[in-house]
Design a protein around this motif. Structure first.
Motif, PDB file in Angstrom:
ATOM      1  N   ARG A 174       0.831  -1.208   0.000  1.00 44.58           N
ATOM      2  CA  ARG A 174       0.000   0.000   0.000  1.00 44.58           C
ATOM      3  C   ARG A 174       0.864   1.257   0.000  1.00 44.58           C
ATOM      4  O   ARG A 174       0.571   2.227  -0.708  1.00 44.58           O
ATOM      5  CB  ARG A 174      -0.922   0.007   1.217  1.00 44.58           C
ATOM      6  CG  ARG A 174      -2.040  -1.017   1.126  1.00 44.58           C
ATOM      7  CD  ARG A 174      -2.938  -0.951   2.328  1.00 44.58           C
ATOM      8  NE  ARG A 174      -3.581   0.362   2.394  1.00 44.58           N
ATOM      9  CZ  ARG A 174      -4.148   0.853   3.473  1.00 44.58           C
ATOM     10  NH1 ARG A 174      -4.167   0.157   4.594  1.00 44.58           N
ATOM     11  NH2 ARG A 174      -4.716   2.035   3.463  1.00 44.58           N
TER      12      ARG A 174
ATOM     13  N   ASN B   5       2.436   1.716  -3.477  1.00 50.03           N
ATOM     14  CA  ASN B   5       1.450   2.200  -4.448  1.00 50.03           C
ATOM     15  C   ASN B   5       1.143   3.683  -4.246  1.00 50.03           C
ATOM     16  O   ASN B   5       1.001   4.431  -5.213  1.00 50.03           O
ATOM     17  CB  ASN B   5       0.167   1.381  -4.357  1.00 50.03           C
ATOM     18  CG  ASN B   5       0.312   0.043  -5.026  1.00 50.03           C
ATOM     19  OD1 ASN B   5       1.151  -0.144  -5.897  1.00 50.03           O
ATOM     20  ND2 ASN B   5      -0.495  -0.904  -4.601  1.00 50.03           N
ATOM     21  N   SER B   6       1.036   4.113  -3.003  1.00 55.75           N
ATOM     22  CA  SER B   6       0.748   5.532  -2.769  1.00 55.75           C
ATOM     23  C   SER B   6       1.920   6.405  -3.205  1.00 55.75           C
ATOM     24  O   SER B   6       1.726   7.502  -3.721  1.00 55.75           O
ATOM     25  CB  SER B   6       0.411   5.771  -1.303  1.00 55.75           C
ATOM     26  OG  SER B   6       1.544   5.537  -0.494  1.00 55.75           O
TER      27      SER B   6
ATOM     28  N   ARG C 270       1.843   6.654  -7.039  1.00 56.63           N
ATOM     29  CA  ARG C 270       0.779   7.530  -7.533  1.00 56.63           C
ATOM     30  C   ARG C 270       1.184   8.994  -7.470  1.00 56.63           C
ATOM     31  O   ARG C 270       0.709   9.819  -8.255  1.00 56.63           O
ATOM     32  CB  ARG C 270      -0.494   7.319  -6.720  1.00 56.63           C
ATOM     33  CG  ARG C 270      -1.223   6.068  -7.107  1.00 56.63           C
ATOM     34  CD  ARG C 270      -2.608   6.003  -6.474  1.00 56.63           C
ATOM     35  NE  ARG C 270      -3.093   4.636  -6.559  1.00 56.63           N
ATOM     36  CZ  ARG C 270      -3.212   3.805  -5.541  1.00 56.63           C
ATOM     37  NH1 ARG C 270      -2.890   4.214  -4.320  1.00 56.63           N
ATOM     38  NH2 ARG C 270      -3.654   2.588  -5.708  1.00 56.63           N
TER      39      ARG C 270
END
Length: 97
Positions: free
Chosen positions: A42, A45-46, A49
């Protein structure tokens, strides 16, 4: 005196109640590792982004002649080595590395 059949018939495979903590401890470790993996994914992925779609160019792409000219000799000519010398032996690699 023990015979071969009695020695082979002894139960030494761990299904006695003395080591009953291995199962719950293994489950706990698996759950901790799975939780850490999910949190790391997680977080990754953040961070991905937040990256821009394209990065700005740092300058014009260097031609091979310019790239060779930009290389600086770190020894400043103090140590000159012949590039055709033999490769170091295993003992020399261990000593240097």
């Amino acid at each position: 005196m023990l015979t071969a059949a009695e020695v082979l018939a002894q139960n030494n495979f761990g299904d006695t109640r003395t080591g009953g903590l291995a199962g719950p401890m293994g489950l706990f470790l698996i759950l901790v590792l799975a939780t850490a993996t999910v949190l790391l994914i997680r977080n990754m992925n953040s961070r991905l982004r937040r990256l821009p779609d394209r990065f700005p160019q740092q300058g014009p792409p260097a031609t091979p002649d310019q790239a060779d000219a930009a290389v600086v000799d770190p020894t400043d000519g103090a140590l000159t080595q012949d590039s055709s010398s033999a490769a170091p032996t295993g003992r020399q690699q261990r000593r240097n590395g």
